[in-house]
Design a protein around this motif. Structure first.
Motif: not given
Length: 788
Positions: A416-417, A451-454, A510-512
């Protein structure tokens, strides 16, 4: 498209419409089933036909997705445009052929396709038993695959095979099988694939030499689509272990179309566990001849690698197949360089041995996976095999995204990171033949930008399930999920929450994902999609369910008024009664004198092999008889050609169905909407007789009597004679029926019908109120809506 007025109102079948629109036939069935405004069919004898003019009007607003457009079809091109163009082309063919009557001939478009379908059905049906003898079905399918393969590749030995039947000896029959096997194996060797078809083919035990000649004749003209169907048949029949199941073609299309962002950049395609070559075949089907393409695949399984070699040799695309190892990272280490633009694969994530126990000393880019869990090892192998900016789609077990193992969670965190995880799609269970397991699709990429989201997509409720066999993703389902992924990737018009075709999608920052312990299970994100709905969307949804509730309430009030107006009283004392308590103008008549009783067709005529979720006519089974009606949910269907041979077993409005074999339930009355359907082996059909143009008994009156608890008890008692309850037509014919004059039957039917309508309306009202309450609760309890 060209300003022509297509005013002719020809009636076409679903197959003809599909050919004109350039889609598979199930797509037309899905249009009809899923869109209420799709044109209604016109019944012509045993077939359903559609107005060409009406369908063109409906398709005028249906744009062809970019990935499905031909090179000469511009953006905004609709399916109606394509149909008009194809009609023009077929008209030109007919004019040049100077047909004397000038009428349209659908054979110009469909004759070959339908003929091939009939050939394949005969090959897999009656010819299979007479040719294979004591051998397995997979040995027989190997013969069919070899014949189609030899002919499509232009092998000169295929043209020398006999086409006429002569009386030959058993030795000649064995020699002919040997010749076919040798030719197939030689063709495989010339393509660098280990042979093995001859070993299977010589096991066959045909009854006569002419049987093999007939098989050769029937394979004439079969093409790549029939070859794919035979490959799928082989995978279904072979009893492969769970790690070797072939990937269903709809799943392949979803992976291929959702993974490719810019097809012009895809040149090197790799599948590290090639199975029957279905992944690479899917890419060649779309990109072959469009871009310079090289396919590379590996597999440690010699038998399926041989199928892959045959499968991929049918394309004019360079193919490199190799005998890979069960765990490529153990024997070779990581690839020296990143070579693939696109990777599609379905690795054996539940394998044993070397695959599940990686050797020590490997430099894992994202961390060493725990023993017994090779899924994340395959994932890392895929990533290091990609070029920069390359993409991959990988079939993964659900546990890979949700396990609580510390090492697996750490690997997911690094993935993820590092920004390599783009999207996770949860698929429905039972997609793979013989396996109940649920899987997810992981879409990966190698890129310098993170990317800042998945994107998480929950497609677990999609797919059509037959009574037997695997669940199948329809073309509409595949297209809907693909559109969701591509729309999110382009960041244009993506909307959180419920998507087309009934799936859910959430783009989680990504925070979620960090807050969820790096879980990559869509269920951990999409279950909370309603909390992200906008107040306007929530208000719209609540208003919609409120309107549905109001309409149900209005219908209920109307039927209540009719039911409240009913009146009835005791039989006047002046009317004499017979010895058994009936009025003197009534009589008791055996059911067999009032109706014709027909048992359903034998299982061999309506077996599971001819039934599927898609088709032309529904088949009613005992499980569909509920509360006196036919429940049309989850019904199997048969094609029109199968139904033509079963005309005797078609239903008409007013027929009554009773359970013949199995647990007795209330009989069901056939309504107008079920006209022409078939009834199955374990049912009995009751059809009322007439005399002088008048029915002896009204269907609704008879149905009401058959549904009385006392009558159902009689049916159950007389069906108890065997281990499996069974009620014969002769026994049912003995049931005594109290019969008043027809005018009295009409009054009884009207009274009970009004009460039945009241019950149905109230049930609908309860359902509407329940859905409205659920919608409100979801938005009130997340603060999106506020009670006033």
């Amino acid at each position: 498209m060209d300003g022509r007025d297509f005013s002719d109102d020809r009636l076409l079948s679903r197959a003809e419409l599909a050919a004109l629109a350039g889609v598979m036939r199930p797509a037309v069935t899905n249009w009809q089933r899923r869109y209420e405004d799709y044109p209604e069919p016109v019944r012509a004898g045993e077939s359903e036909l559609f107005s060409l003019r009406a369908v063109l009007g409906w398709l005028d607003s249906r744009r062809i997705p970019s990935r499905a457009r031909a090179s000469d079809e511009p953006p905004g091109f609709t399916y109606a445009d394509r149909m008009r163009r194809n009609i023009d082309a077929s008209d030109r063919v007919r004019r040049s052929a100077a047909l004397p009557n000038g009428e349209a001939s659908s054979d110009a478009l469909l004759g070959d396709e339908e003929q091939r379908a009939r050939q394949l059905a005969r090959l897999l049906g009656p010819m299979a038993d007479v040719v294979r003898g004591g051998a397995s079905m997979t040995d027989y399918v190997a013969l069919l695959l070899s014949l189609v393969f030899l002919r499509m590749t232009g092998d000169p030995r295929s043209t020398s095979l006999p086409r006429t039947t002569r009386v030959r000896s058993k030795a000649a029959t064995a020699a002919l099988l040997q010749e076919i096997g040798e030719a197939a194996d030689e063709a495989l060797r010339l393509r660098g694939v280990a042979p093995g078809m001859q070993t299977a083919i010589v096991k066959l035990e045909p009854r006569e030499y002419g049987d093999i000649v007939e098989v050769i004749r029937l394979t004439d003209g079969l093409g790549i689509e029939e070859f794919r169907q035979l490959v799928d048949e082989f995978g279904t029949r072979a009893g492969l272990p769970s790690g070797e199941f072939f990937t269903p073609r709809p799943v392949v299309r979803l992976m291929r179309d959702a993974a490719m962002d810019d097809e012009s950049t895809v040149h090197q395609v790799y599948d590290p566990y090639v199975r029957a070559g279905e992944m690479l075949d899917g890419v060649a089907e779309r990109l072959g001849g469009v871009v310079p393409l090289t396919l590379h695949g590996e597999s440690p399984q010699r038998g399926t690698l041989m199928l892959a070699g045959m499968n991929l040799s049918l394309h004019t695309v360079p193919v490199e197949l190799g005998a890979g190892t069960p765990a490529p990272w153990n024997e070779r280490g990581w690839p020296k360089g990143h070579e693939a633009d696109l990777i599609l694969t379905n690795p054996p994530f539940n394998a044993r041995g070397a695959v599940s126990r990686p050797r020590e000393g490997i430099d894992w880019p994202y961390g060493a996976p725990p023993p017994g869990s090779p899924a994340l090892a395959w994932l890392q192998h895929v990533l290091v095999s990609l070029k920069d900016e390359g993409r991959a789609a990988v079939v993964m077990p659900v546990s890979a995204g949700a396990s609580t193992d510390v090492r697996e969670r750490e690997i997911r965190g690094r993935l993820v990171e590092d920004g390599v995880v783009e999207c996770i799609v949860a698929l429905p269970p039972q997609l793979f033949s013989g396996a109940q397991v649920s899987v997810s699709l992981w879409f990966l990429r190698r890129s310098t930008s993170v990317c800042e989201e998945i994107l998480f997509v929950d497609a677990r409720d999609l797919g059509d399930k037959a009574a037997r066999g695997p669940r199948v993703l329809s073309d509409e389902h595949v297209e809907a999920v693909t559109d969701t992924v591509q729309t999110w990737r382009r960041s244009t018009g993506f909307r959180l929450g419920r998507q087309g075709a009934g799936h859910l999608a959430v783009a989680a920052p990504l925070d979620a994902v960090r807050a969820a312990g790096y879980s990559l299970s869509p269920a951990d994100y999409v279950d909370r999609w309603m909390s992200t709905a906008s107040p306007a969307d929530a208000a719209t949804e609540a208003s919609t369910t409120r309107r549905t509730l109001d309409a149900a309430r209005h219908r209920t009030k109307a039927v209540d008024e009719v039911a409240d107006a009913l009146s009835y009283g005791p039989l006047p004392s002046s009317v004499p009664l017979s010895y058994d308590g009936l009025p003197r103008n009534w009589c008791r008549v055996p059911l067999g004198e009032l109706v014709d009783i027909t048992a359903g067709p034998s299982y061999s005529r309506l077996s599971a092999d001819v039934r599927s979720p898609t088709g032309d006519l529904c088949v009613v089974m005992p499980k569909h008889l509920r509360e006196g009606r036919i429940d049309d949910r989850a019904m199997e269907k048969v094609a029109a050609d199968v139904a033509r041979a079963l005309t005797k077993f078609r239903l008409s409005p007013g027929d009554i169905l009773c359970v013949r074999s199995g647990a007795q339930t209330s009989p069901a009355l056939v309504e107008e909407a079920q006209d022409g359907w078939l009834f199955s082996t374990n049912l009995l059909r009751l059809r009322t007789r007439e005399t002088a143009g008048e029915p002896l008994v009204l269907p609704r009156y008879l149905h009401a009597y058959l549904c009385l608890p006392e009558t159902v008890h009689w049916l159950k008692e007389y069906a108890r004679g065997t281990a499996v309850p069974s009620l014969s037509a002769a026994t049912l014919a003995l049931l005594p029926v109290p019969l008043p004059p027809v005018a009295h039957q009409r009054r009884v039917s009207a009274t009970l019908g009004a009460l039945d309508a009241q019950i149905a309306a109230h049930r609908s009202l309860v359902g509407a109120a329940t859905r409205h309450r659920s919608t409100l609760a979801a938005h009130l309890l997340t603060g999106v809506l506020v009670p006033e």
